[in-house]
Design an enzyme around this catalytic site. Structure first.
Site, PDB file in Angstrom:
ATOM      1  N   ASP A 211       6.243  20.594  16.526  1.00 51.73           N
ATOM      2  CA  ASP A 211       5.316  21.453  17.269  1.00 51.73           C
ATOM      3  C   ASP A 211       4.995  20.919  18.663  1.00 51.73           C
ATOM      4  O   ASP A 211       4.357  21.603  19.452  1.00 51.73           O
ATOM      5  CB  ASP A 211       4.019  21.603  16.461  1.00 51.73           C
ATOM      6  CG  ASP A 211       3.074  22.650  17.035  1.00 51.73           C
ATOM      7  OD1 ASP A 211       3.549  23.733  17.423  1.00 51.73           O
ATOM      8  OD2 ASP A 211       1.857  22.382  17.107  1.00 51.73           O
ATOM      9  N   SER A 235      -0.016  28.467  19.942  1.00 51.78           N
ATOM     10  CA  SER A 235       1.041  28.780  18.978  1.00 51.78           C
ATOM     11  C   SER A 235       0.569  29.917  18.081  1.00 51.78           C
ATOM     12  O   SER A 235      -0.558  29.904  17.602  1.00 51.78           O
ATOM     13  CB  SER A 235       1.363  27.543  18.125  1.00 51.78           C
ATOM     14  OG  SER A 235       1.763  26.465  18.934  1.00 51.78           O
ATOM     15  N   GLN A 285       9.449  29.186  17.006  1.00 54.88           N
ATOM     16  CA  GLN A 285       8.017  29.395  17.220  1.00 54.88           C
ATOM     17  C   GLN A 285       7.802  30.434  18.307  1.00 54.88           C
ATOM     18  O   GLN A 285       8.485  30.429  19.329  1.00 54.88           O
ATOM     19  CB  GLN A 285       7.306  28.103  17.618  1.00 54.88           C
ATOM     20  CG  GLN A 285       5.788  28.284  17.741  1.00 54.88           C
ATOM     21  CD  GLN A 285       5.057  26.997  18.081  1.00 54.88           C
ATOM     22  OE1 GLN A 285       4.526  26.855  19.184  1.00 54.88           O
ATOM     23  NE2 GLN A 285       5.016  26.057  17.140  1.00 54.88           N
TER      24      GLN A 285
END
Length: 298
Positions: A211, A235, A285
């Site tokens: 991430d 996100s 993502q």
């Protein structure tokens, strides 16, 4: 228990992933975990992803290995509060098992995730090769070296307080975007020290690290540095597929690209390789990206 961890970076990661089993067994298994310190007061998304995966791992047989997860970030987490993880044992089949983890603060969900596990099996085997002619990590400055002398809490955090050593193959975009704006990049990464020989810990830590920089190809494509005034980003979701096992305390190459950005959202895709070219995982993502028109590259 200290709910907000500000210790040595690697110790902080290990403490965050050492969840407490509350012993509660209703329709769900309940675990709790602390939050790591972050300079802006919001829980790092990679932390809650890794904790949610760890909670799910605690509820499956040891021979069932996580191979995929799909999660949605619902609300920002508060580093001053603990997180509760509720695991629903959705399905246990002959080879596969499925778990849903909900992460809560103050009874409100901040992340919802579904993960799938499989017993090891034989089958077809191929992979996309790692890009050639990539400089070795020892030949690239560390983040600490690049940000040395900058006295700002966020810069200090990036430089010395993350549990991973992150080294951008091209220049990073912390302060500026150098060179031609492109929608791709590569980053070497590994933990700052050696981790225990627990394969599930390494898999969870890989989710944690996945991430860190995944949205950066979107910013790089439009000449947006992290310090751009008025930049708002978050996100939205995160998907990950573990293909093969690898140790996260050894160098890995994170190859990333953004195929699209539109409507205040951007999509990034990533592949994580071991140093010797084995494809360990794939990542996707989508993030919210809002930047004032004055901050955009022409």
């Amino acid at each position: 228990m200290t709910e907000k961890i500000r210790a040595k970076p690697l110790d902080g990661l290990l403490t965050a992933l050492d969840l407490t089993d509350t012993g509660a067994r209703t329709n769900e298994d309940i675990f709790t975990g602390p939050s790591q310190w972050m300079p802006q007061g919001r829980v790092f998304g990679g932390q809650v992803l890794a904790q949610s995966i760890t909670a799910a791992m605690r509820t499956v047989d040891e021979d069932r290995i996580v191979h995929s997860m799909h999660g949605y970030f619902l609300r920002p987490g508060n580093i001053d509060k603990p997180i509760t993880f509720a695991v629903d044992r959705i399905h246990d089949g002959r080879s596969f098992a499925t778990r849903r983890t909900q992460a809560y603060q103050d009874g409100t969900p901040i992340l919802s995730l579904i993960a799938s596990f499989q017993t090891e099996d034989d089958g077809l085997d191929h992979q996309i090769d790692m890009p050639a002619s990539i400089p070795q990590p020892e030949d690239i400055p560390s983040t600490a070296e690049r940000l040395e002398g900058i006295d700002h809490p966020v810069a200090r955090f990036w430089a010395t307080e993350r549990p991973f050593d992150m080294r951008h193959v091209d220049s990073p975009i912390y302060l500026s975007v150098e060179g031609r704006p492109v929608g791709h990049q590569a980053v070497w990464m590994k933990t700052l020290g050696t981790l225990p020989d627990d394969p599930n810990l390494h898999r969870a830590a890989l989710a944690y690290a996945s991430d860190y920089t995944i949205l950066e190809p979107i910013y790089r494509r439009h000449g947006i540095a992290w310090v751009t005034p008025g930049l708002k980003t978050a996100s939205l979701d995160h998907a990950m597929w573990w293909h093969r096992f690898g140790r996260v305390d050894e160098w890995m190459l994170y190859v990333q690209e953004s195929p699209s950005a539109h409507g205040g959202r951007g999509l990034s895709l990533g592949r994580i390789y071991s140093r010797d070219g084995v494809l360990l995982a794939s990542v996707a993502q989508e993030g919210m990206v809002r930047v004032p028109s004055s901050g955009r590259a022409s």
